[in-house]
Design a protein around this motif. Sequence first.
Motif, PDB file in Angstrom:
ATOM      1  N   ARG A  94     -33.710 -39.455 -10.844  1.00  6.63           N
ATOM      2  CA  ARG A  94     -34.118 -40.788 -11.254  1.00  6.63           C
ATOM      3  C   ARG A  94     -33.418 -41.853 -10.411  1.00  6.63           C
ATOM      4  O   ARG A  94     -34.034 -42.843 -10.013  1.00  6.63           O
ATOM      5  CB  ARG A  94     -33.836 -40.986 -12.742  1.00  6.63           C
ATOM      6  CG  ARG A  94     -34.800 -40.197 -13.622  1.00  6.63           C
ATOM      7  CD  ARG A  94     -34.456 -40.307 -15.091  1.00  6.63           C
ATOM      8  NE  ARG A  94     -35.460 -39.630 -15.905  1.00  6.63           N
ATOM      9  CZ  ARG A  94     -35.442 -39.572 -17.225  1.00  6.63           C
ATOM     10  NH1 ARG A  94     -34.445 -40.150 -17.886  1.00  6.63           N
ATOM     11  NH2 ARG A  94     -36.398 -38.940 -17.883  1.00  6.63           N
ATOM     12  N   HIS A  95     -32.132 -41.640 -10.140  1.00  6.84           N
ATOM     13  CA  HIS A  95     -31.422 -42.574  -9.272  1.00  6.84           C
ATOM     14  C   HIS A  95     -32.055 -42.607  -7.878  1.00  6.84           C
ATOM     15  O   HIS A  95     -32.276 -43.691  -7.317  1.00  6.84           O
ATOM     16  CB  HIS A  95     -29.941 -42.162  -9.175  1.00  6.84           C
ATOM     17  CG  HIS A  95     -29.157 -42.973  -8.183  1.00  6.84           C
ATOM     18  ND1 HIS A  95     -28.762 -44.268  -8.420  1.00  6.84           N
ATOM     19  CD2 HIS A  95     -28.701 -42.653  -6.922  1.00  6.84           C
ATOM     20  CE1 HIS A  95     -28.091 -44.718  -7.377  1.00  6.84           C
ATOM     21  NE2 HIS A  95     -28.055 -43.767  -6.454  1.00  6.84           N
ATOM     22  N   VAL A  96     -32.359 -41.450  -7.323  1.00  6.35           N
ATOM     23  CA  VAL A  96     -32.986 -41.388  -5.996  1.00  6.35           C
ATOM     24  C   VAL A  96     -34.344 -42.085  -6.019  1.00  6.35           C
ATOM     25  O   VAL A  96     -34.688 -42.839  -5.100  1.00  6.35           O
ATOM     26  CB  VAL A  96     -33.129 -39.922  -5.541  1.00  6.35           C
ATOM     27  CG1 VAL A  96     -33.970 -39.825  -4.269  1.00  6.35           C
ATOM     28  CG2 VAL A  96     -31.754 -39.297  -5.302  1.00  6.35           C
ATOM     29  N   ALA A  97     -35.131 -41.864  -7.072  1.00  9.54           N
ATOM     30  CA  ALA A  97     -36.442 -42.503  -7.171  1.00  9.54           C
ATOM     31  C   ALA A  97     -36.317 -44.026  -7.216  1.00  9.54           C
ATOM     32  O   ALA A  97     -37.129 -44.750  -6.617  1.00  9.54           O
ATOM     33  CB  ALA A  97     -37.186 -41.999  -8.408  1.00  9.54           C
ATOM     34  N   LEU A  98     -35.291 -44.533  -7.893  1.00 10.78           N
ATOM     35  CA  LEU A  98     -35.097 -45.974  -7.984  1.00 10.78           C
ATOM     36  C   LEU A  98     -34.598 -46.554  -6.662  1.00 10.78           C
ATOM     37  O   LEU A  98     -34.952 -47.681  -6.301  1.00 10.78           O
ATOM     38  CB  LEU A  98     -34.134 -46.301  -9.122  1.00 10.78           C
ATOM     39  CG  LEU A  98     -34.677 -45.984 -10.519  1.00 10.78           C
ATOM     40  CD1 LEU A  98     -33.602 -46.157 -11.580  1.00 10.78           C
ATOM     41  CD2 LEU A  98     -35.889 -46.849 -10.839  1.00 10.78           C
ATOM     42  N   VAL A  99     -33.780 -45.800  -5.938  1.00 13.23           N
ATOM     43  CA  VAL A  99     -33.370 -46.243  -4.592  1.00 13.23           C
ATOM     44  C   VAL A  99     -34.593 -46.346  -3.692  1.00 13.23           C
ATOM     45  O   VAL A  99     -34.757 -47.315  -2.933  1.00 13.23           O
ATOM     46  CB  VAL A  99     -32.329 -45.273  -4.007  1.00 13.23           C
ATOM     47  CG1 VAL A  99     -32.099 -45.568  -2.519  1.00 13.23           C
ATOM     48  CG2 VAL A  99     -31.009 -45.378  -4.762  1.00 13.23           C
ATOM     49  N   MET A 100     -35.489 -45.353  -3.747  1.00  9.72           N
ATOM     50  CA  MET A 100     -36.708 -45.397  -2.942  1.00  9.72           C
ATOM     51  C   MET A 100     -37.618 -46.535  -3.389  1.00  9.72           C
ATOM     52  O   MET A 100     -38.291 -47.159  -2.556  1.00  9.72           O
ATOM     53  CB  MET A 100     -37.425 -44.051  -3.025  1.00  9.72           C
ATOM     54  CG  MET A 100     -36.686 -42.928  -2.320  1.00  9.72           C
ATOM     55  SD  MET A 100     -37.659 -41.411  -2.221  1.00  9.72           S
ATOM     56  CE  MET A 100     -36.728 -40.518  -0.954  1.00  9.72           C
ATOM     57  N   LEU A 101     -37.632 -46.820  -4.675  1.00 14.52           N
ATOM     58  CA  LEU A 101     -38.405 -47.949  -5.184  1.00 14.52           C
ATOM     59  C   LEU A 101     -37.872 -49.258  -4.613  1.00 14.52           C
ATOM     60  O   LEU A 101     -38.645 -50.122  -4.170  1.00 14.52           O
ATOM     61  CB  LEU A 101     -38.342 -47.955  -6.709  1.00 14.52           C
ATOM     62  CG  LEU A 101     -39.225 -48.964  -7.444  1.00 14.52           C
ATOM     63  CD1 LEU A 101     -40.695 -48.634  -7.248  1.00 14.52           C
ATOM     64  CD2 LEU A 101     -38.879 -48.975  -8.929  1.00 14.52           C
ATOM     65  N   ALA A 102     -36.553 -49.421  -4.612  1.00  4.39           N
ATOM     66  CA  ALA A 102     -35.944 -50.637  -4.073  1.00  4.39           C
ATOM     67  C   ALA A 102     -36.223 -50.779  -2.583  1.00  4.39           C
ATOM     68  O   ALA A 102     -36.524 -51.872  -2.093  1.00  4.39           O
ATOM     69  CB  ALA A 102     -34.435 -50.622  -4.334  1.00  4.39           C
ATOM     70  N   HIS A 103     -36.146 -49.670  -1.847  1.00  6.15           N
ATOM     71  CA  HIS A 103     -36.402 -49.729  -0.406  1.00  6.15           C
ATOM     72  C   HIS A 103     -37.865 -50.062  -0.132  1.00  6.15           C
ATOM     73  O   HIS A 103     -38.172 -50.810   0.811  1.00  6.15           O
ATOM     74  CB  HIS A 103     -36.025 -48.391   0.243  1.00  6.15           C
ATOM     75  CG  HIS A 103     -35.902 -48.465   1.729  1.00  6.15           C
ATOM     76  ND1 HIS A 103     -36.990 -48.431   2.567  1.00  6.15           N
ATOM     77  CD2 HIS A 103     -34.808 -48.554   2.542  1.00  6.15           C
ATOM     78  CE1 HIS A 103     -36.588 -48.490   3.818  1.00  6.15           C
ATOM     79  NE2 HIS A 103     -35.270 -48.582   3.834  1.00  6.15           N
TER      80      HIS A 103
END
Length: 446
Positions: free
Chosen positions: A385-394
């Motif tokens: 979930r953290h990785v998905a949110l980092v990709m969302l921010a990018h």
Amino acid sequence: MAIPQAGMQPLTDLEAFLEPFGALLRRAESRHALERYTTGLLANIPHKTAMAMGEALPGTNGQRLQELLTRTQWDVAAMDRIRIAHMSVHARTGAGALIFDDTGLPKKGDASVGVDRQYSGTLGRVDNCQVLVSSHYVDRAFDWPVNARLYLPRRWCDDPQRLAKAQVPSGTGFQTKGEIALDLFDQAREAGLAVGAVVADAGYGDQGAFLDGLEQRDQPYAVAVARRVHFRDAVQVAADPGDPPPPPRQGRGRPRKASRLEERVEKQSAEALVAAQPERAWRRVAWRQGHKGALTREFVSIPVHRSGWRGKHLPSRGVLIGERPCPGHRGDVKYYFAWGLDAMRLPELVALIHVRWAIERFYQDAKGELGLDDYEGRRWPGLHRHVALVMLAHSYLALQRAYGPFHDAPPDEAASPQAAPGPGGFPPTDTHEHHRPAAPCAGGLV
């Protein structure tokens, strides 16, 4: 790329960008936590842990942000599908390249999911870390992260109690990084992403099963290979007088059956085949501008037949590309193999195989600015979930760069749920066109 840092207050355009993803969360408090967490990843906060962001951001706290990762029910795969579909419409020019690579996330101890003493290309050595396999899209105007999954070492997969404690999904077994990459490819294509070519380094190019899988999916690719990888010279095959020459190219789909003619031609390493080429065969190619001028090296292309994976599939025809420094310059000789890209000229192939820098830059930005490796939890759901949110921010930043200047909404405007999107047509709609300049590289897919 320098990532601009957001303020602590809500960004009007970010709230509008996140609106489709809010449908994955049932409660208004969870949707608010999604906005706060994403803002925290973008903000000028030294460490992007849930607790650190909770202390710095108004209107939330560390416990609420942590619950977004661990207790709130939402589907990472669904978030990726929505984001990929949205980016495919608003951040894609034609069918670009999908890059596969992996990065190491340093960890202490042995409790964090997937942690082990294993090789990390990021660290350049064997160390205690997690390894994340990911894909990244790039074309002439855009690049953005697509999806990712944690690699589980075999000793983890052989320990059911350890898997259960880390909340690894039931039925998850050992997969090579190449097998994970094929799964990520399938998920990206199912989400609607059109891919002209797959690009990867030798860690994936040396996996015959990965290349077989791409060919079975009718997917052209250009990958780096190690010097020891063996091929058959297609020119020698065609010149053998004992049999009629093979078709000019294999075409796409399942690898065809090897002829008796091919079997008589001795396999040679990529190193030997490239070293045997005459000087007149080498061409000087510049593929893009670097900080010190054009990036230029010498290249040679050789039609070859690739050997199948452990005999399960028979040879397929493609092009072996050798790369060496220009005279007077130092550097290693490198090797690449391309399949299904016969229509591309050598300068276009060279530009394609060198787009891997985009995913390396993403790892640098995501770790240095967006907190990719700051997650402190130990379990599978929270990490992904953290990785998905980092990709969302990018991805938000990729759209913001293309459609309008980064801005922080005034406090009264940010507080209003009816605030209009920011200037420049961001978040994008079908009626706005991006204004990001095309990448300086040769023709072809990218």
